[in-house]
Design an enzyme around this catalytic site. Structure first.
Site, PDB file in Angstrom:
ATOM      1  N   CYS A  83       0.854  -1.176   0.000  1.00 47.40           N
ATOM      2  CA  CYS A  83       0.000   0.000   0.000  1.00 47.40           C
ATOM      3  C   CYS A  83       0.895   1.234   0.000  1.00 47.40           C
ATOM      4  CB  CYS A  83      -0.949   0.007   1.191  1.00 47.40           C
ATOM      5  SG  CYS A  83      -0.144  -0.172   2.785  1.00 47.40           S
ATOM      6  N   GLU A 132      -8.024   8.558   3.969  1.00 46.98           N
ATOM      7  CA  GLU A 132      -7.622   8.207   2.612  1.00 46.98           C
ATOM      8  C   GLU A 132      -8.788   7.912   1.679  1.00 46.98           C
ATOM      9  OE1 GLU A 132      -3.148   6.540   3.220  1.00 46.98           O
ATOM     10  OE2 GLU A 132      -4.722   5.025   3.182  1.00 46.98           O
TER      11      GLU A 132
END
Length: 197
Positions: A83, A132
């Site tokens: 990620c 996010e």
């Protein structure tokens, strides 16, 4: 790895550390500006673009990584394959492929978009906040993993049952279950019913 205008603009030619900039986005994922990486994660957090990758082997096992112990954010916890954050102007797909190669030394043999998910996860240990807009990717890995020890402490391929057992005894990133659950439809399509995802 191939370079793009975004990666070239964000690379240091003399080996010195430079500020890492992230794309700030609105609730629909439209870019509205940039911010330095650490400042974007300081409470209460600023909504920014991110990506999460889930790679599977030929038997349908998920490649997990345990984050390096020296990382300033969520060190030593288990998480999805890879990620991170695209550089400003870099597509999430290109960033996902780039970081997977940088962290794990592999290029996916297949990488497909799997939707997006928006979340707000504070990390109680560091005080940082993951605010996010996350682009999800699923794919296959066929080459041996050659992890960068500065990024990854260890890796493991797990079945759904092995993931459940590991989750009961180990610490995972705050965002892991959110991104896995959001990616599950694409994971099931990729791995088939026999894999059990």
């Amino acid at each position: 790895m191939p370079t793009t205008p975004a990666t070239t603009a964000n690379s240091s030619s003399n080996g010195t550390a430079e500020e890492i900039m992230l794309e700030l986005v609105d609730e629909s994922g439209k870019t509205i500006g940039t911010a330095e990486k650490l400042s974007a994660h300081q409470a209460p957090g600023r909504l920014h673009r991110a990506f999460s990758v889930f790679l599977f082997d030929s038997t349908g096992k998920l490649l997990l990584q345990r984050r390096a112990l020296g990382k300033y954010h969520s060190p030593g916890v288990w998480s999805n394959t890879c990620c991170g954050h695209p550089y400003p102007g870099e597509s999430p797909f290109a960033a996902a492929a780039r970081r997977t190669h940088e962290e794990l030394g592999v290029s996916p043999s297949l990488l497909a978009e799997a939707g997006t998910v928006r979340y707000n996860h504070p990390d109680p240990d560091s005080g940082l906040v993951e605010q996010e807009y996350n682009h999800l990717f699923v794919g296959l890995v066929q080459a041996p993993v050659q992890a960068d020890p500065e990024e990854v402490y260890e890796t493991a391929f797990v079945s759904p049952q092995e993931l459940t057992a590991l989750h009961e005894r180990a610490t995972f990133s705050a965002w892991f279950m959110t991104v896995l659950d959001a990616a599950r439809p694409a994971v099931r399509e990729l791995t088939g019913p026999a894999a059990g995802w």
